[in-house]
Design a protein around this motif. Structure first.
Motif, PDB file in Angstrom:
ATOM      1  N   GLY A 202     -25.147  26.389 -23.742  1.00  0.00           N
ATOM      2  CA  GLY A 202     -24.045  27.297 -24.071  1.00  0.00           C
ATOM      3  C   GLY A 202     -22.893  26.932 -23.159  1.00  0.00           C
ATOM      4  O   GLY A 202     -22.989  27.085 -21.932  1.00  0.00           O
ATOM      5  N   ALA A 203     -21.828  26.409 -23.771  1.00  0.00           N
ATOM      6  CA  ALA A 203     -20.667  25.978 -22.984  1.00  0.00           C
ATOM      7  C   ALA A 203     -19.477  26.849 -23.359  1.00  0.00           C
ATOM      8  O   ALA A 203     -18.350  26.380 -23.491  1.00  0.00           O
ATOM      9  CB  ALA A 203     -20.381  24.505 -23.249  1.00  0.00           C
ATOM     10  N   GLY A 204     -19.784  28.144 -23.542  1.00  0.00           N
ATOM     11  CA  GLY A 204     -18.723  29.085 -23.898  1.00  0.00           C
ATOM     12  C   GLY A 204     -18.312  29.905 -22.692  1.00  0.00           C
ATOM     13  O   GLY A 204     -18.448  29.473 -21.545  1.00  0.00           O
ATOM     14  N   ALA A 205     -17.838  31.122 -22.969  1.00  0.00           N
ATOM     15  CA  ALA A 205     -17.348  32.005 -21.919  1.00  0.00           C
ATOM     16  C   ALA A 205     -18.382  32.140 -20.810  1.00  0.00           C
ATOM     17  O   ALA A 205     -18.107  31.874 -19.628  1.00  0.00           O
ATOM     18  CB  ALA A 205     -17.052  33.370 -22.526  1.00  0.00           C
ATOM     19  N   GLY A 269     -29.868  30.095 -20.444  1.00  0.00           N
ATOM     20  CA  GLY A 269     -29.534  30.177 -21.866  1.00  0.00           C
ATOM     21  C   GLY A 269     -28.416  31.151 -22.117  1.00  0.00           C
ATOM     22  O   GLY A 269     -28.580  32.357 -21.906  1.00  0.00           O
ATOM     23  N   LEU A 270     -27.284  30.641 -22.538  1.00  0.00           N
ATOM     24  CA  LEU A 270     -26.150  31.502 -22.910  1.00  0.00           C
ATOM     25  C   LEU A 270     -25.616  30.965 -24.224  1.00  0.00           C
ATOM     26  O   LEU A 270     -24.449  30.613 -24.367  1.00  0.00           O
ATOM     27  CB  LEU A 270     -25.093  31.488 -21.804  1.00  0.00           C
ATOM     28  CG  LEU A 270     -25.628  32.193 -20.538  1.00  0.00           C
ATOM     29  CD1 LEU A 270     -24.981  31.696 -19.278  1.00  0.00           C
ATOM     30  CD2 LEU A 270     -25.474  33.711 -20.669  1.00  0.00           C
ATOM     31  N   SER A 271     -26.534  30.905 -25.187  1.00  0.00           N
ATOM     32  CA  SER A 271     -26.216  30.234 -26.443  1.00  0.00           C
ATOM     33  C   SER A 271     -26.619  31.121 -27.625  1.00  0.00           C
ATOM     34  O   SER A 271     -25.856  32.019 -27.998  1.00  0.00           O
ATOM     35  CB  SER A 271     -26.935  28.898 -26.485  1.00  0.00           C
ATOM     36  OG  SER A 271     -28.315  29.035 -26.128  1.00  0.00           O
ATOM     37  N   ALA A 272     -27.808  30.918 -28.150  1.00  0.00           N
ATOM     38  CA  ALA A 272     -28.187  31.668 -29.353  1.00  0.00           C
ATOM     39  C   ALA A 272     -29.707  31.753 -29.458  1.00  0.00           C
ATOM     40  O   ALA A 272     -30.442  30.965 -28.846  1.00  0.00           O
ATOM     41  CB  ALA A 272     -27.629  30.985 -30.589  1.00  0.00           C
ATOM     42  N   THR A 316     -34.670  37.679 -19.388  1.00  0.00           N
ATOM     43  CA  THR A 316     -33.867  37.745 -20.619  1.00  0.00           C
ATOM     44  C   THR A 316     -32.702  38.701 -20.377  1.00  0.00           C
ATOM     45  O   THR A 316     -32.605  39.304 -19.312  1.00  0.00           O
ATOM     46  CB  THR A 316     -34.686  38.293 -21.810  1.00  0.00           C
ATOM     47  OG1 THR A 316     -34.932  39.684 -21.568  1.00  0.00           O
ATOM     48  CG2 THR A 316     -35.999  37.572 -22.005  1.00  0.00           C
ATOM     49  N   GLY A 317     -31.867  38.874 -21.392  1.00  0.00           N
ATOM     50  CA  GLY A 317     -30.752  39.818 -21.268  1.00  0.00           C
ATOM     51  C   GLY A 317     -31.124  41.216 -21.710  1.00  0.00           C
ATOM     52  O   GLY A 317     -30.293  42.117 -21.704  1.00  0.00           O
ATOM     53  N   ARG A 318     -32.394  41.419 -22.084  1.00  0.00           N
ATOM     54  CA  ARG A 318     -32.795  42.684 -22.715  1.00  0.00           C
ATOM     55  C   ARG A 318     -33.471  43.636 -21.750  1.00  0.00           C
ATOM     56  O   ARG A 318     -34.126  43.216 -20.803  1.00  0.00           O
ATOM     57  CB  ARG A 318     -33.767  42.379 -23.863  1.00  0.00           C
ATOM     58  CG  ARG A 318     -33.098  41.655 -24.999  1.00  0.00           C
ATOM     59  CD  ARG A 318     -34.131  41.089 -25.922  1.00  0.00           C
ATOM     60  NE  ARG A 318     -35.060  42.102 -26.361  1.00  0.00           N
ATOM     61  CZ  ARG A 318     -35.422  42.300 -27.609  1.00  0.00           C
ATOM     62  NH1 ARG A 318     -34.922  41.536 -28.554  1.00  0.00           N
ATOM     63  NH2 ARG A 318     -36.300  43.222 -27.920  1.00  0.00           N
TER      64      ARG A 318
HETATM   65  N1  LIG Z   1     -27.214  38.463 -20.700  1.00  0.00           N
HETATM   66  C1  LIG Z   1     -25.924  38.647 -20.513  1.00  0.00           C
HETATM   67  O1  LIG Z   1     -25.496  39.384 -19.628  1.00  0.00           O
HETATM   68  C2  LIG Z   1     -24.957  37.940 -21.371  1.00  0.00           C
HETATM   69  C3  LIG Z   1     -25.361  37.171 -22.405  1.00  0.00           C
HETATM   70  N2  LIG Z   1     -24.450  36.518 -23.172  1.00  0.00           N
HETATM   71  C4  LIG Z   1     -24.947  35.789 -24.307  1.00  0.00           C
HETATM   72  O2  LIG Z   1     -24.542  34.431 -24.214  1.00  0.00           O
HETATM   73  C5  LIG Z   1     -24.288  33.932 -25.513  1.00  0.00           C
HETATM   74  C6  LIG Z   1     -22.920  33.271 -25.521  1.00  0.00           C
HETATM   75  O3  LIG Z   1     -21.909  34.225 -25.310  1.00  0.00           O
HETATM   76  P1  LIG Z   1     -20.404  33.775 -24.981  1.00  0.00           P
HETATM   77  O4  LIG Z   1     -20.389  32.715 -23.960  1.00  0.00           O
HETATM   78  O5  LIG Z   1     -19.650  35.018 -24.754  1.00  0.00           O
HETATM   79  O6  LIG Z   1     -19.981  33.142 -26.386  1.00  0.00           O
HETATM   80  P2  LIG Z   1     -18.984  31.965 -26.725  1.00  0.00           P
HETATM   81  O7  LIG Z   1     -18.705  32.072 -28.165  1.00  0.00           O
HETATM   82  O8  LIG Z   1     -17.843  31.924 -25.801  1.00  0.00           O
HETATM   83  O9  LIG Z   1     -19.822  30.639 -26.464  1.00  0.00           O
HETATM   84  C7  LIG Z   1     -20.984  30.339 -27.149  1.00  0.00           C
HETATM   85  C8  LIG Z   1     -21.474  28.980 -26.687  1.00  0.00           C
HETATM   86  O10 LIG Z   1     -22.801  28.836 -27.112  1.00  0.00           O
HETATM   87  C9  LIG Z   1     -22.949  27.572 -27.739  1.00  0.00           C
HETATM   88  N3  LIG Z   1     -24.008  27.675 -28.719  1.00  0.00           N
HETATM   89  C10 LIG Z   1     -24.149  28.509 -29.744  1.00  0.00           C
HETATM   90  N4  LIG Z   1     -25.308  28.284 -30.386  1.00  0.00           N
HETATM   91  C11 LIG Z   1     -25.910  27.274 -29.720  1.00  0.00           C
HETATM   92  C12 LIG Z   1     -27.131  26.565 -29.889  1.00  0.00           C
HETATM   93  N5  LIG Z   1     -27.987  26.884 -30.842  1.00  0.00           N
HETATM   94  N6  LIG Z   1     -27.410  25.581 -29.021  1.00  0.00           N
HETATM   95  C13 LIG Z   1     -26.555  25.256 -28.037  1.00  0.00           C
HETATM   96  N7  LIG Z   1     -25.397  25.903 -27.830  1.00  0.00           N
HETATM   97  C14 LIG Z   1     -25.086  26.875 -28.681  1.00  0.00           C
HETATM   98  C15 LIG Z   1     -21.602  27.313 -28.343  1.00  0.00           C
HETATM   99  O11 LIG Z   1     -21.483  25.927 -28.561  1.00  0.00           O
HETATM  100  P3  LIG Z   1     -20.148  25.226 -29.129  1.00  0.00           P
HETATM  101  O12 LIG Z   1     -19.203  25.225 -27.953  1.00  0.00           O
HETATM  102  O13 LIG Z   1     -20.601  23.889 -29.518  1.00  0.00           O
HETATM  103  O14 LIG Z   1     -19.679  26.094 -30.241  1.00  0.00           O
HETATM  104  C16 LIG Z   1     -20.691  27.816 -27.263  1.00  0.00           C
HETATM  105  O15 LIG Z   1     -20.503  26.839 -26.278  1.00  0.00           O
HETATM  106  C17 LIG Z   1     -24.457  35.115 -26.462  1.00  0.00           C
HETATM  107  O16 LIG Z   1     -25.747  35.101 -27.008  1.00  0.00           O
HETATM  108  C18 LIG Z   1     -24.337  36.315 -25.592  1.00  0.00           C
HETATM  109  O17 LIG Z   1     -25.062  37.420 -26.063  1.00  0.00           O
HETATM  110  C19 LIG Z   1     -23.102  36.573 -22.925  1.00  0.00           C
HETATM  111  C20 LIG Z   1     -22.656  37.341 -21.897  1.00  0.00           C
HETATM  112  C21 LIG Z   1     -23.544  38.121 -21.071  1.00  0.00           C
END
Ligand SMILES: NC(=O)C1=CN([C@@H]2O[C@H](COP(=O)(O)OP(=O)(O)OC[C@H]3O[C@@H](n4cnc5c(N)ncnc54)[C@H](OP(=O)(O)O)[C@@H]3O)[C@@H](O)[C@H]2O)C=CC1
Ligand SMILES: CC(=O)C(=O)O
Ligand SMILES: [Mg+2]
Length: 759
Positions: A202-205, A269-272, A316-318
């Motif tokens: 997960g390379a998002g927020a 894991g911060l992805s899906a 986990t986050g749950r």
């Molecule tokens: N437990 C906690 O406290 C928190 C958990 N989270 C969880 O983290 C996840 C991401 O949230 P957030 O960063 O805000 O979202 P963003 O939309 O900013 O980023 C999502 C990232 O996840 C990547 N991604 C999605 N699906 C997959 C996959 N199957 N395999 C690899 N990478 C994947 C995306 O890749 P790409 O860049 O290629 O699109 C992207 O880089 C969510 O599930 C959210 O619930 C978030 C915040 C707090």
């Protein structure tokens, strides 16, 4: 979509979730006025013309907004719904349940007022422009569930434009909590940050912010591999890249998550949902650390991991699995600390301080009231307990304190806190109104520490209470019991008793044994007791021994009650200790409900008092209220009010009022009256002749049953906090707790005994 788990935590169905949100007033929030709005005068003050005065004051000096408006305690939770949890981009409106949820969590956990704002645009500039002008309304901005990379641009720009903290929770909240969990997981598995190999999926927020904080804390950049939907973010990759990913691209041969994870120590894991497979977990290093934080469904479930590895630390986050690594542990407390020092921003020092404080909390012994937050399973620092749960009541004191200190040290606090001890107490008071009532008591006892004898010294919760009593600098704790049993029980429970201020006394072996026996015999010889009966009581009954210690000046007060019912313990004590001359022994309970405190009596001693006794109870209760710092306004309660309806039970109360008239007591009282008249000024207004100047703060019940039933109902149905019954009128300070008292209840009672010892 029924969610089934193999653990003990709550599991909810889709239907339950919808019903929960729809029940009563739809949604999870309402606005409640903090000032009265009942009369024409209230209106004139709250609105025109009175409101013009604070308007002009703020126009002259903007900092006055913190004095006259909600600004200083108000945070906006703002989203456009482009990354709602792990559910994806479902739009601003669909994000509202999550944002309302975050707002109520602010209130519940840290007493921060909060409102959700859903902004219906995916355009970063439009979003920025919408939010930047809202600054005057709020003390802080919590951005939520905005997808990357726009979230980075939005947050960065708003931080530049606004002079209040702007904090994207999915970035920094998540980073702080994962860092805390990871610090502890590394400690448990004996790893060093510098050499630990981590893969972040997960390379998002959340992902980017997490690895940035990890690097700031000491992880080696070359040991962190970032992955996204396209696989590994390697140097030279062009597909699906942006500047934030590029900053973390590494030289590696690995191209897929599976390849990256081979031999890795940590998975973040911060992805899906489902992104991590059993095969990948299999290939990780010994004692792998797996934080599958996607919400609501993790990258892999703990059950799936447990099938293939027993050496993993799993989070986990749950909330329905152990080790919940979720930003709820951070944002309420981080903003609390930031607001309290009027910080201009939330910087890295504050984030790292929060992470370290959170990690530290999980390493500490868990007291009883905290164990309740863990459904009574007192957790011990280890693979299944690397981070506290959100309901841990210690969080409100520990995290904001760390954040506020870091803000002051790093120069971003506009209003530094000068008295940190007081701040710690204020923080605790936010969690539980009882804390502010007790604060004064604790403060005074600290200035005049007392020796308190804990009569049931072999009991685990009593030992914990004694340790806490000493740790809080309230005085010396004497544990009564057999030395070897106390030490063995303490060892078993992991309680450290070997510290200054804790004494163990074995009644049978005490050199004071014969003095106490003589004293008891002197009192009881004409009440059917032989010398040997008294000897037996002193040897075997710790209440008698403890009472003699206090009666003869060897200790200042007693706490007992966890092994005997209330009336038995009181009978034991009364053989040794009399009422104060001219006083009657009663039980008084302090009830804290909806920000109000009332004292209720007699909740312990007199079953069906006659009029004379009710008058005595009123006098004792009024004196007690004064000692607790309240000027008594005392209502003599009945089912009737001033003669209507007539009845024999009310006549006794009327008679008690006449007795008080004759005694010319020096406090406000009136009756007989019903509870609503006593407590509600509008109901009271129907009786213009009433002698109370305001709603009552001391309620005298007509009998024990009404006192006991009403306080217990308030506690169970009304969510009130009830302290007591406290024994009032004894010649020496003695407090009897209930059979199921927790260590925190016992410490409170010990503090109250110590407080009354000084009175
Ligand atoms: N437990 C906690 O406290 C928190 C958990 N989270 C969880 O983290 C996840 C991401 O949230 P957030 O960063 O805000 O979202 P963003 O939309 O900013 O980023 C999502 C990232 O996840 C990547 N991604 C999605 N699906 C997959 C996959 N199957 N395999 C690899 N990478 C994947 C995306 O890749 P790409 O860049 O290629 O699109 C992207 O880089 C969510 O599930 C959210 O619930 C978030 C915040 C707090
Ligand atoms: C917990 C959280 O903020 C999220 O999953 O987005
Ligand atoms: Mg979120």
């Amino acid at each position: 979509m029924a969610r089934k788990t193999e653990n003990n935590g709550p599991s909810v169905s889709a239907q339950e979730a919808l019903e929960f949100h729809a029940m009563g007033r739809p949604g999870k929030l309402e606005i409640v006025a903090t000032k009265p709005m009942a009369t024409q005068r209230d209106l004139s003050l709250a609105y025109s013309p009175g409101v013009a005065v604070p308007v002009l004051a703020i126009a002259e000096d903007p900092s006055r907004a913190f004095d006259y408006t909600t600004r200083g305690n108000m945070v906006a939770v703002i989203s456009n719904g482009t990354a709602i949890l792990g559910l994806g981009n479902l739009g601003a409106l669909a994000s509202k349940p999550v944002m309302e949820g975050k707002a109520v969590l602010f209130k519940r956990f840290a007493d921060v007022d909060s409102i959700d704002l859903e902004v219906d645009t995916e355009d970063a500039d439009e979003f920025i422009n919408c939010v930047r002008y809202l600054g005057p309304s709020f003390g802080g901005i919590n951005l939520e569930d905005i997808k990357a990379p726009e979230c980075f641009i939005i947050e960065q720009r708003l931080r530049e434009l606004m002079d209040i903290p702007v904090f994207h929770d999915d970035q920094h909240g998540t980073a702080i909590i994962s860092a805390a969990g990871l610090i502890n997981a590394l400690e448990i598995t004996g790893r060093d940050m510098k050499t630990t190999k981590m893969v972040c999926n997960g390379a998002g927020a959340a992902g980017i912010a997490c690895i940035e904080l990890m690097k700031a804390m000491g992880f080696s950049p070359e040991n962190i591999i970032l992955c996204d939907t396209k696989g590994v973010v390697f140097q030279g990759r062009t597909e699906g890249m942006n500047q934030w990913k590029s900053a973390h691209a590494v030289k590696t041969e690995a191209r897929s998550l599976a390849e990256a994870l081979d031999g890795a120590d940590v998975f973040l894991g911060l992805s899906a949902k489902g992104a991590l497979t059993a095969k990948m977990v299999q290939s990780m290093a010994k004692n792998p650390i797996i934080f599958a934080m996607a919400n609501p469904d993790p990258e892999i479930t703990p059950e799936e991991v447990a099938k293939i590895r027993t050496d993993a630390i799993m989070a986990t986050g749950r909330s329905d699995y152990p080790n919940q690594v979720n930003n709820v542990l951070g944002f309420p407390y981080i903003f609390r600390g930031a607001l309290d020092v009027r910080a201009t921003t939330i910087n890295d020092d504050m984030k790292i301080a929060a992470a370290r404080a959170l990690a530290e909390l999980a390493r500490q012994d868990v007291p009883d009231d905290v164990a309740a937050a863990y459904q009574g399973n007192r957790p011990k620092f280890g693979p299944s307990y690397i981070i506290p749960v959100p309901f841990d009541p210690r969080l409100i004191a520990a995290i904001p304190m760390a954040v506020a200190k870091a803000a002051m040290d790093s120069g971003v606090a506009r209003k530094p806190i000068l008295d940190l001890d007081r701040y710690a107490q204020e923080l605790s008071a936010r969690r539980d109104p009882i804390a502010s009532t007790l604060q004064r008591i604790y403060d005074r006892v600290r200035r005049q520490p007392k020796r308190i004898v804990f009569a049931e010294g072999e009991e685990e919760q009593v030992m914990r209470a004694a340790v806490s009593y000493v740790n809080q600098r309230l005085g010396t704790a004497i544990l009564l019991g057999r030395d070897d049993v106390i030490k063995e029980n303490a060892r078993h429970a992991g309680i450290e008793l070997n510290k200054q201020g804790i004494e163990i006394i074995n009644a049978r072996l005490s050199r004071r044994n014969s003095v106490y026996t003589d004293y008891l015999y002197e009192r009881m010889q004409r009440k059917g007791f032989l010398f040997r009966d008294c000897q037996r009581l002193i040897n075997n009954d710790r209440n008698h021994f403890a009472a003699c210690m206090v009666a003869l000046g060897d200790a200042d007060g007693i706490v007992t009650g966890v092994t005997r019912n209330y009336s038995t313990a009181l009978d034991d004590i009364r053989r040794v200790i009399d009422a104060k001359p001219g006083h009657r022994v009663i039980g008084a309970s302090i009830v804290l409900a909806r920000g109000r405190t009332v004292i209720v009596a007699d909740t312990a001693v007199h079953d069906m008092p006659n009029a004379e006794q009710i008058a005595d109870i009123a006098e004792e209760a009024a004196g007690f209220a004064r000692r607790m710092g309240y000027e008594p306004r005392l209502a003599m309660l009945a089912y009737s009010t001033f003669g209507h309806p007539q009845g024999e039970r009310s006549e006794r109360v009327q008679e008690a009022v006449r007795i008080l008239d004759k005694r010319r007591v020096d406090f406000e009282y009136d009756g007989e009256m019903a509870a609503d008249v006593a407590l509600n000024s509008r109901a009271m207004a129907q009786y213009p002749f009433i002698r109370l100047t305001g709603p009552a703060n001391v309620l005298i019940m007509p009998a024990f049953h009404s006192a006991s039933i009403s306080t217990k109902m308030l506690q169970e149905l009304g969510g009130s906090t009830v302290i007591g019954p406290l024994l009032v009128g004894l010649n020496k300070p003695v407090q009897i707790v209930s059979l199921n008292a927790k260590d925190s209840d016992i410490v409170n009672m010990a503090a109250i005994a110590a407080y009354t010892a000084g009175a």
